[in-house]
Design a protein around this motif. Structure first.
Motif, PDB file in Angstrom:
ATOM      1  N   GLU A  53       0.807  -1.219   0.000  1.00  0.00           N
ATOM      2  CA  GLU A  53       0.000   0.000   0.000  1.00  0.00           C
ATOM      3  C   GLU A  53       0.842   1.271   0.000  1.00  0.00           C
ATOM      4  O   GLU A  53       0.467   2.268  -0.624  1.00  0.00           O
ATOM      5  N   GLY A 118      -6.567   0.303  -2.732  1.00  0.00           N
ATOM      6  CA  GLY A 118      -5.336   0.942  -2.295  1.00  0.00           C
ATOM      7  C   GLY A 118      -4.065   0.249  -2.721  1.00  0.00           C
ATOM      8  O   GLY A 118      -2.982   0.616  -2.241  1.00  0.00           O
ATOM      9  N   GLN A 119      -4.155  -0.731  -3.626  1.00  0.00           N
ATOM     10  CA  GLN A 119      -2.962  -1.448  -4.070  1.00  0.00           C
ATOM     11  C   GLN A 119      -2.903  -1.516  -5.588  1.00  0.00           C
ATOM     12  O   GLN A 119      -3.914  -1.720  -6.261  1.00  0.00           O
TER      13      GLN A 119
END
Length: 214
Positions: A53, A118-119
């Motif tokens: 992240e 978020g990745q």
């Protein structure tokens, strides 16, 4: 700093200071599928990488041109093309050997990128640069020769061989013990790192790999 900036934008660079080599700054979970065609040849290696992240947030800041805190289709395409161009010098972090001899890879047609929860997720396939029959002792792995990026396969099932030509072969996932490798190769590794601080072929000793014996 130059290395970090280029890693964020392209996952590749050539100017890291030596201390960074021994300590990864970027982390990714990976899946590798080795595919053999009906003709008995290795046709392609399919890769999936999921980045941590923190690194993904840095990529978002660099490629979010319209500052809407997300990556739209055009921004993702730009990121994929940047990676496709820049990772060529690093063979797309892919290592292939046939009976101990290295085999290069062709440039992929495209690198597809998505941004999920978020990745950063990366999807692409590479082909061996020369015809490669499923014969002898073959190894397949993914690693960053600079050791700036740590690429991990969470389970042995994340390295797979598919296709009739590989079905009858012996498959083994090898996860080297870093301490053991350093102990057995300390003099050679030290010399290699100082001679080529951007990374070198010796670092693949640390890489998790799929060994296939046919």
């Amino acid at each position: 700093m130059r290395y970090r900036n280029l890693i964020i934008t392209a996952l590749a660079a050539v100017a890291a200071p030596l201390p960074a080599l021994a300590h990864p700054h970027i982390f990714a979970e990976a899946r590798l599928e080795v595919i053999a065609g009906d003709d008995g040849m290795i046709s392609e290696l399919r890769n999936v990488w999921r980045f941590d992240e923190m690194f993904s947030s840095s990529v978002l800041l660099d490629f979010d041109k319209n500052t809407d805190l997300k990556l739209d289709e055009q921004e993702l395409a730009e990121l994929g093309e940047t990676m496709r161009t820049s990772l060529a010098d690093f063979h797309y972090f892919t290592t292939i050997t046939v009976d101990g001899a290295n085999v290069g890879v062709q440039k992929p047609d495209a690198i597809h990128v998505s941004y999920d929860e978020g990745q950063i997720l990366v999807f692409f396939a590479v082909k061996p640069e020369k015809p490669m029959p499923a014969k002898g002792k073959l190894t397949f792995g993914v690693y960053d020769p600079s050791m700036y990026t740590a690429i991990d396969f969470p389970t042995d099932k994340d390295l797979v061989a598919e296709g009739k030509a590989l079905a009858a072969c012996k498959h083994q996932v090898v996860r080297p013990d870093p301490d053991e490798i350093i102990s057995q190769n300390s003099a050679t590794l030290t010399e290699a790192f100082f001679n080529d601080p951007t990374g070198n072929d010796m670092t693949k000793l640390f890489a998790t790999r799929l060994e296939v014996t046919c």
